[in-house]
Design an enzyme around this catalytic site. Sequence first.
Site, PDB file in Angstrom:
ATOM      1  N   ARG A 112      -5.298  -1.648   3.576  1.00  0.00           N
ATOM      2  CA  ARG A 112      -5.569  -0.558   3.699  1.00  0.00           C
ATOM      3  C   ARG A 112      -6.824  -0.410   2.873  1.00  0.00           C
ATOM      4  O   ARG A 112      -6.209  -0.183   1.076  1.00  0.00           O
ATOM      5  CB  ARG A 112      -4.890   0.867   3.085  1.00  0.00           C
TER       6      ARG A 112
ATOM      7  N   LYS B 114      -4.925   8.654  -4.055  1.00  0.00           N
ATOM      8  CA  LYS B 114      -5.683   8.552  -3.902  1.00  0.00           C
ATOM      9  C   LYS B 114      -5.951   9.948  -4.184  1.00  0.00           C
ATOM     10  O   LYS B 114      -5.265  10.605  -4.577  1.00  0.00           O
ATOM     11  CB  LYS B 114      -5.140   8.935  -2.128  1.00  0.00           C
TER      12      LYS B 114
ATOM     13  N   SER C 263      -2.536  10.371  10.418  1.00  0.00           N
ATOM     14  CA  SER C 263      -2.715  11.271   8.936  1.00  0.00           C
ATOM     15  C   SER C 263      -3.353  12.547   9.123  1.00  0.00           C
ATOM     16  O   SER C 263      -4.065  12.803  10.132  1.00  0.00           O
ATOM     17  CB  SER C 263      -3.823  11.109   7.588  1.00  0.00           C
TER      18      SER C 263
HETATM   19  N1  TZP Z   1      -2.330   9.707   1.045  1.00  0.00           N
HETATM   20  C1  TZP Z   1      -1.925  10.346   1.190  1.00  0.00           C
HETATM   21  S1  TZP Z   1      -1.221  10.076  -0.063  1.00  0.00           S
HETATM   22  C2  TZP Z   1      -2.144   8.819  -0.046  1.00  0.00           C
HETATM   23  C3  TZP Z   1      -2.404   8.424   1.056  1.00  0.00           C
HETATM   24  C4  TZP Z   1      -3.237   7.372   1.327  1.00  0.00           C
HETATM   25  C5  TZP Z   1      -1.364   7.552  -1.231  1.00  0.00           C
HETATM   26  C6  TZP Z   1      -0.578   6.972  -1.322  1.00  0.00           C
HETATM   27  O1  TZP Z   1       0.142   6.310  -2.990  1.00  0.00           O
HETATM   28  P1  TZP Z   1       1.562   5.874  -3.441  1.00  0.00           P
HETATM   29  O2  TZP Z   1       0.884   5.075  -4.516  1.00  0.00           O
HETATM   30  O3  TZP Z   1       2.643   5.347  -2.583  1.00  0.00           O
HETATM   31  O4  TZP Z   1       1.494   7.393  -4.262  1.00  0.00           O
END
Ligand code: TZP
Length: 210
Positions: free
Chosen positions: A40, A140, A111
Amino acid sequence: MNIKEYLKVYFIMGSNNCKGDPRVVLKEAIAGGITMFQFREKGEGALQGKEKYQLAYDLQQICKQHEVPFIVNDDVDLAIKLGADGIHIGQEDEKAYIVKEKAPHQLIGVSVHSIEELQQAIKDKADYVGMGPVFPTTTKTDTKAVQGTNLIQQARQQKIDFPIVGIGGITAENAEKVIQGGADGISIITAISLAMSPKQAAEQLLQAVK
Ligand code: TZP
Ligand code: MG
């Protein structure tokens, strides 16, 4: 192995999620037992063009050596060019059924943030869905509201037996809650990518979902 097994400890990462070389982080995470990997590469400082391709290629080779499925986020052309094992898309990306037509032999992950989006993904022949953010996350920034395991539980109450992975703020401490809520697995970025030992972090996450 079926898709629900691959979802158990689904590690997601791009270069800006790591302090050091992402190749080293991925090798360690694999040694710790991750069951699937998603490349990603987005956000601040994300690699583009040749550099992005080279990193994706290198990470795919590492996955191949260890028989870990390699998924590409968003970039359908890159996924097809590399012959990746799958593609993960969001609601703002190309429609899942179109991606499935373009790449019929690849896993398609979507998603989703509601039962309607889940049902649409199933109709579109997706192979699994990601639901989140389950817990607060700073990885994110443009996420929807934190939803705990509510949506996952709702889906299971409606007897929807479709592969679901939780995402967002998941750690070895709270992973069990996500599984108890009905998820088949957890997807994580920073709890592995920024860990002092990605290997140990992956081991602990795997232990927590078992
Ligand atoms: N989509 C929803 S939350 C997220 C994504 C890509 C980020 C998740 O990252 P982390 O560091 O595991 O909280
Ligand atoms: Mg996307």
